[in-house]
Structures are given as structure tokens and as C-alpha cells.
Design a protein around this motif. Sequence first.
Motif, PDB file in Angstrom:
ATOM      1  N   UNK A 392      41.653 -61.371 -47.842  1.00 40.10           N
ATOM      2  CA  UNK A 392      43.232 -61.988 -47.899  1.00 40.10           C
ATOM      3  C   UNK A 392      43.311 -62.076 -49.314  1.00 40.10           C
ATOM      4  N   UNK A 393      42.884 -62.153 -49.939  1.00 36.62           N
ATOM      5  CA  UNK A 393      42.981 -62.230 -50.807  1.00 36.62           C
ATOM      6  C   UNK A 393      43.389 -61.755 -52.001  1.00 36.62           C
ATOM      7  N   UNK A 394      42.785 -60.708 -51.659  1.00 35.60           N
ATOM      8  CA  UNK A 394      42.773 -58.897 -52.084  1.00 35.60           C
ATOM      9  C   UNK A 394      43.836 -58.112 -51.747  1.00 35.60           C
ATOM     10  N   UNK A 395      44.665 -58.695 -50.581  1.00 40.41           N
ATOM     11  CA  UNK A 395      45.146 -58.432 -49.990  1.00 40.41           C
ATOM     12  C   UNK A 395      46.585 -59.607 -50.634  1.00 40.41           C
ATOM     13  N   UNK A 396      45.905 -59.922 -51.664  1.00 41.45           N
ATOM     14  CA  UNK A 396      47.942 -60.971 -52.043  1.00 41.45           C
ATOM     15  C   UNK A 396      48.174 -62.311 -51.126  1.00 41.45           C
ATOM     16  N   UNK A 397      47.524 -62.442 -49.620  1.00 42.13           N
ATOM     17  CA  UNK A 397      47.917 -63.603 -49.381  1.00 42.13           C
ATOM     18  C   UNK A 397      46.545 -64.453 -49.916  1.00 42.13           C
ATOM     19  N   UNK A 398      47.218 -66.104 -49.098  1.00 44.81           N
ATOM     20  CA  UNK A 398      46.597 -67.085 -49.848  1.00 44.81           C
ATOM     21  C   UNK A 398      45.537 -67.758 -48.566  1.00 44.81           C
ATOM     22  N   UNK A 399      44.855 -67.856 -48.790  1.00 43.14           N
ATOM     23  CA  UNK A 399      43.296 -68.134 -47.926  1.00 43.14           C
ATOM     24  C   UNK A 399      43.605 -70.370 -46.785  1.00 43.14           C
TER      25      UNK A 399
END
Length: 926
Positions: A392-399
Motif C-alpha cells: 500500500x505504501x509503495x503504491x502511494x497510499x496511506x495505511x
Amino acid sequence: MSEVTVKQLASTVGIPVERLLTQLNEAGISASGADATLTEQEKVKLLGYLRRSHGKDEEDAASAPNEVTLKRKSVSELRQPTPTPRSGTTGARPAPTPRSNKTVSVEVRRKRTYVKRGDSSPQSTNSSGPRRQSSDRSRPQRERATSVSSVFDESRRRAELEAMRAEQEARRLAEQEEQERLAREEELRRREAEEIRRQEEEARRVAEEAARLKAELEAAERKAAEPAAPEPVEATTDEAPKPKKSGSAGSPASPRRAAEPARPKKAVKKAAEPVEKERVAKKSARKDSTRVRDTNISSRSDYEEVDGAGGSGRGLRRKKKGSKPQLQDKHAFQRPTAPVVREVEVPESISVAELSNRMSVKASQVIRELFKQGMMVTINQVLDRDTATLVVEEMGHTVVVADDRDAEGSLLDDLHEREGQFESETRPPVVTIMGHVDHGKTSLLDYIRRTRVASGEAGGITQHIGAYHVETEKGTVSFLDTPGHAAFSAMRARGAQVTDIVILVVAADDGVMPQTIEAIHHARAAGVPLIVAINKMDKPDANPDKVMQELTQHDVLTEEWGGDTMMVKVSAKAGMGIDELLDAILLQSEVLELKAPVDGPAFGAIVESSLDKGRGPVATVLVQSGTLHRGDVIVSGGEYGRVRAMFDEAGAPIESAGPSIPVQVLGLSGTPNAGDDVIVVADERRAREVAEFRSERSRQNRFEEQRGVSLDQLFSQLKEGDQKAVNLIVKADVQGSLEALKDSLLKLTNDEVKVAIVSSGVGGLTESDANLAVTSNAIMLGFNVRADAAARRVVEDKGLDLRYYSIIYELIDDVKKAISGLLSPIVTEEIIGLAEVRDVFRSSKFGAVAGCMVVEGSIRRNSPIRVLRNNVVVYEGALESLRRFKDDVSEVKSGTECGIGVKNYNDVQPGDQIEVFERTERARVL
Ligand code: GDP
């Protein structure tokens, strides 16, 4: 052509019409005008006249031609006159004029006409020059005096003219060619110049574009930085033509952007270079665009804009075409276009498909991302929280870390919300019957069902679905059909408070017994009111007063004696007092003011479930609130599904079931456990989500459980020597029994020996069960089920302990014995033979006789037997007769046919199996 007009003839001969008319007149031919026609004779007449006037014979004219014309074509080269004559190869030649480097080929067509003129020598006409021409020019005037000579002169003159024209033509051609060449050169130069100008312009435009992009980027970045400061990268991800590398590198992006616009400025000449850069950038932007799907339309059009600035011919054209919308794009672009940074809830475990769903990206992208991290996953694979977070972080979203119960929790929240929405109405009570063994629980339930349940279509045979409801004049009562405390507590253990009233059955001739007391405790613990049914009142030694008295010792005081517990004297056998019992139940339920909403989605609990060969998973659901409809999507424990069909206890299909009504439900994905909740969910996706979440959780739990009884641990336990373990594999015919068994068995654990259930389930014992028994050194227990052939082989090979039961208490007792048998020898059962029923004959003398084939071991006349149907025990007893042909025999070996009569059982069917077993004693070693 026999007739011509004067005019035509004049033009053919090449003399004026007036002159021809005069000649015609002189020849004595009357021609009125230019349009008068001349016949062939007239023409001959004219010719004769003309000849005569020139002193010529008609014969001569007829025999020889007047003139002979020779035509020649020659090609020569014309040199371009240049001021500087060149030496070289041309100089060596005897050329009269200095040769230039530019030559033009000239084609000259010569025509020479020889005219027969008596003594006159052939005169040639050639293109020798204007000098000759000028000398000839006087001739026509001179010849005009005589008509005949004028004809010849005319033709010569024509030839000369023609030669002259040819020469002129050649010169003209040369000039024209020269002009064309010059024009071509000029055109070439012009084009070159134009090309250069175009390239310059293009480079300038690219530079401008780059500068504009830079400005926009900075503007966008500024704006993106304001609302989403911690994620400055994302602002650039979809707008900046930045090669997709990773979402985390924020700082390296800015120097790149600063450098980019500078490049096209200095590279005006090398316009292709920034163009290529742009294209690469465009590609990466595209990649990113798929990544961040939810960016708004304006940013999407930006890509097209980048497209337009592509600089290639195609791109330019496209840009020109879309130059108007570009302006609009420009405005759209300057709106804050920070991509939607999603807050992705990541639970303890999540499937790849679900994760990609939550990020609104394609699953393949998630898979690719994981692949980059060195993980090969499939779309259905479940990721743990750490891995999912990374993606998720790698794809630019927040967890957002979801709590453990997220899918389930939110569903339960919805359920609570639902609660107050619908008006509650009075609902029927749900009753469980408890009591000591043999006090008549089953008899009572059976009697009520038999007499009160509306019988089904199939000849009044009611199904055993684990619950049923009866309708009386005073109201409806639902009974849970699984007698025994174990089932009750197992359901309670699952959090299902299904029972409203407990009927405590106490035999009037037996009084309060240990399990009677246990039942009282159970009911108290559950906070459920008791109604005592003093059973077997038909018996002569029935003593209800004694029962009442004994009950007072356990704080159960009858109303008769001023207490609050209703007691009803009944007889399950004679059917006495049943109405009073039902009345008491309904009275009690009135006191309890049982209410539930009838409208709205259903909520309920699983009473029982099993796997049906033809119908798949079958579950009995007791609706607790709302109404369950056919077609509803339900989730139950770790299972889910759409209600394909519903049946009542009589086996009749029904469309809906309201509160307190038990129904058999088809369509679940598997067999849920007794006591599992049943929740109607709006859509199947959500149902699956919750079910997956739950089964994943229970899988993990089971895994942990299993680890506790692995060989390693057994080994260490044995080494420690302080605790010995009995590992069990328990299989049962229905879920209800299984739950009851498991509960009771686990309670057998004491200080000395630990009872562990390695595996349990509904259905026959399989090979994998047997293998598990081998690895975990477990005892296999089948409750009303049998091991299949493969499993039996393993049992035999490995010398496993396999036991079959049909009475819960016997099983539990045996295990109890087995535990103590760790110290003393234990009794085991051994199957010595198995026969397959091929056909059934009815005889008046012997009743039903099964024609069998012995398939395993041998059948012994005096050993106990069981009748099996689909590996499930349907009858246990003894043989009435064993015959081979007409003789009674004591034993029939494998591979032979025999006739078997089962004592007191006439329902043997073809396809059934008859097993013969023996009880043997052997020492149990652990
Ligand atoms: P459970 O173990 O509590 O389920 O008891 P069952 O229902 O199996 O009954 C045990 C035995 O008692 C059976 O043989 C029944 O026939 C018998 N029984 C049950 N109820 C009555 C009754 O009301 N009168 C008589 N005489 N016998 C009964």
C-alpha cells in the motif's frame, strides 16, 4: 472521300479559298462559294486544267509521283553558354564553341522533300539557318503568278517552315528544360530553407512547452504540497513526466524537474532530443496514470497534452488539431490535481484481490508490485498485514490499521444499527429439553413432534432437522431437537443464546439424578427459566412428590408449594399432560414477554448442519429476528451463501421464516458450526469478506491448536513425563453431535492426562484423518460414521486405534476408560467382516433376508453387527440368521455369497453394508 467542299480542298492544298475559286472558274468548273462541293470528276478536271496550263501531260502525272519527302530525326546537344569556358575532356574535342558544364539535348526533326520538276535538280530544304530562309522568302511572291508552281512552292515552303519550327521548338525545349532545372534548384533551396525554419520553429515550440510545463508543475506542486504535505511525491507521480520508479523517493524528483526544462532551450537544433525525453516521460506518466486511477479528469487530459507536446510529426498534428482544448486543459491543469491518496484499511490478513480493490487498482499491479519485492503471489493469496502495508505504501497510499474484527465488526455494528429500526412483536418461545439419561427427553420430543408437527408430504414422515415448531391454539412453540446438555452448552459457547425456556425432564420413578442437577446449573448459568416435566407418570411406581421434594434441595421450588417453577406431570409414552406442558411453556413465554421484529433482514443461529450427498451443505437455522427469505445472502460463521431453498421440519419447501421458526437452509458454502450466527447481508461480496475473514481466523487458531499436539510436542511431553496426552480424531454424522462430543471430551482433561482433539468434522473417517492419526498418534473416533476403505487400510497398516460409537455417553465413557486405560488395558472393537447387500428378499418365515456378498474378512453368526448406509450406522444389533444356500452356517468367508437376516430390523436395503465386529481387549501403550 469522293466529295469535298472548296474550302476543304483549299485547306488541303494550302492555298486561299479565293484563289482556288478563281482557278476553278478558269478550269470551267462552276463553284458558287467556299461551301460548294466538288465531285471527283471536277477535281480531275481542275487538275487537268492546271497541268495543261503548266504544259504537263496527264499521263505523266498519273504514272509518277510529284514529290518524295524524306524525314530524319537527329539529336544533338546544346551547351549552356557560360562566361568561363572549361578545359578538360571537352577541350580535347574539336568543338567549335566553348563547352559549358551544362548541356541540353536537342532533338531536330528534318524533312527533305524531293519534287519531280522535269529538268530541275532535287531541291533540298533543310534547317541550315535563317540566311537561307530569308533568300527563300522572296519566292512565294514570285511564284504567286503561276498557280501550279505555287502548289509546289507552297509545299516546299511548308517543309522549310516546319524545319524552322522544329529548330525553334528544339531551342524552346532547351530553354524550357533549363528553366525547369533552375526552378527545381530554386525549389530545393526554398524547401531546405523552409525545413530549417520549420525545425527552428518546432524547437522553439518545444522549448516553450517545456517552460510552460515547468511552470505548471511548480504550480501544481505548490498546491499539492499544501493539502498533502507528507506525500509530495504523489503530486508529481501523475503529472510530472517522471519515470516510474517508486513512490517514496521525494527529493530526487525535484532536481530532475529543474533540469528538464533547461534542456530543450539549449537544444534548439537537436529538437528530437527533448522530444524523445518527453515521450519517455509520457510513457511513465501513463504507467503512473493507471496506478492512480482515481485522479480526476483534468489530470487525465494532461496526458493528452503531454502527447501533443510530443514533437513528433504525429504529435504535432494532434497538437494543432487540439490547440483549442489545450487552453482549457491548461485551466483544468492548474486546479489542484493531487491524486487521491486513499486511506487503505489493512486488516490482519487480506487477499490480493481485496487489497487491490481497496486501492482501486488492478490486482495485476499489486501482483507486479509484490513480484518486484520478490514475492510470487496469486490473486487469491492472503497477505499478512506487514506485506500488505508495504504494498500500500509503495503504491502511494496511506495505511489505516483496521482492528481485528473489521469485516465482522462492521457487520455487527450494522446489525446493532438495524435493531431499533423495526417494531418488535411477540415471538414464540424456543425450548430446549434437558435431563438425565433415560428420563425420556427423546421420547418427549418425539411424541410432541409426532403428534403436533404438521406432517410432510412423504407419508407423514417428519425430518430430523434439529429443531421443530408446533402450533397450538394458544400459540406456537419451537423445540430444539438436540437433547443433551452438551449441545446446549456448545451452542452457548458459541455465543448463541437461542433457548428461552428449559424443560427439565425428570422421571417420576427415578427422581433427581446427577445430570438433572447439571441441567439445573446449565439453565441457571444461561439465565433461562426452568419448567419441570415430571415424566413417566404412567408408570405405577411414579412418585412426583419425591421428585418435587428432591428438586427443592436444588432451589427449584414448585408453584404448588409457593415457588416460581412450573411443574407438569406428563407421560411421553401415554401422551399425558402434553397439552398442559405446552400451556405452561406459553404461559412462561408470556411472562418473559419475548419479542422480536418480524420485518427487516433476518438474524439467527445455526442449530445443526451436515453435508448432504445430493444437496450439499444443509444447515438448520433458527431465525431469531426479522424474516429469512429464500434468495437472501447469509453469512454464518466461516461460511456464506445465497439461500437456495428452505424447508420446514416436515420437509415442505417454504419461502420465508419469521422469528423463532427453524428452517433447513440450502446453499451455504460449507457446514457452519452449531451455534454460529446467521446474518443476512446485503450483497454476496460482503458475505464472502466476512466469511473469509472468519475462516482465516479459525484456520490460524486451528493451526496453533494443531501445533500443540504435534509429534515434537508429544515427544517433549513424554520426555518431561509430567503430562500424558490422549490425542483424538472425532468424526460425527451431524454437527450437533460433534459439538457435544468435543465439549464433553475436552472436559475429560485432568491433571494427569490431557485430552486433545487433533481434528474433528462431519462425515466418514477418511485417509487423511487416518494419516493425521498416524502423525499425531491419535485415536480415531467415529460417532455414527465409519472409516472408508482407504482409511481402514492405513488403520490396519499402522495399527491405529479406531473406534465407532452410536451413543454419546458411551463414547465419552470409553474415552474416560481409555484415559484410565493408560494405566490398565482397554477394550477395543474390531471389525472382523463386511458384507455388501446386493438384494433383499422377503420371506414369511424369516422376514427380510439380505442377499449379501462378503467383501472383507468373514461374517460370524454370533458376533454383533451393524447396518451401514453411506458409511453411517443405521442399525446396531445381532444376526437372526446366516445362511449359505439353504443351510444355516456359523461363518461365511470373504468372496462368497450368503443370506443374512438381521434381528429386529427389517429395513435393510440393497447397497447397505453389514459389518460384523468383535470386542477385544488389548493393552494400550502410549
Ligand atoms: P432420554 O435418554 O432422556 O432421551 O430418554 P429416552 O427418551 O430415550 O427414554 C428412555 C426410555 O424411557 C425409553 O425406553 C422410553 O421408552 C422410556 N420412556 C420415556 N418416556 C416414558 C414414559 O412416559 N412412560 C414410560 N413408561 N416410559 C417412558
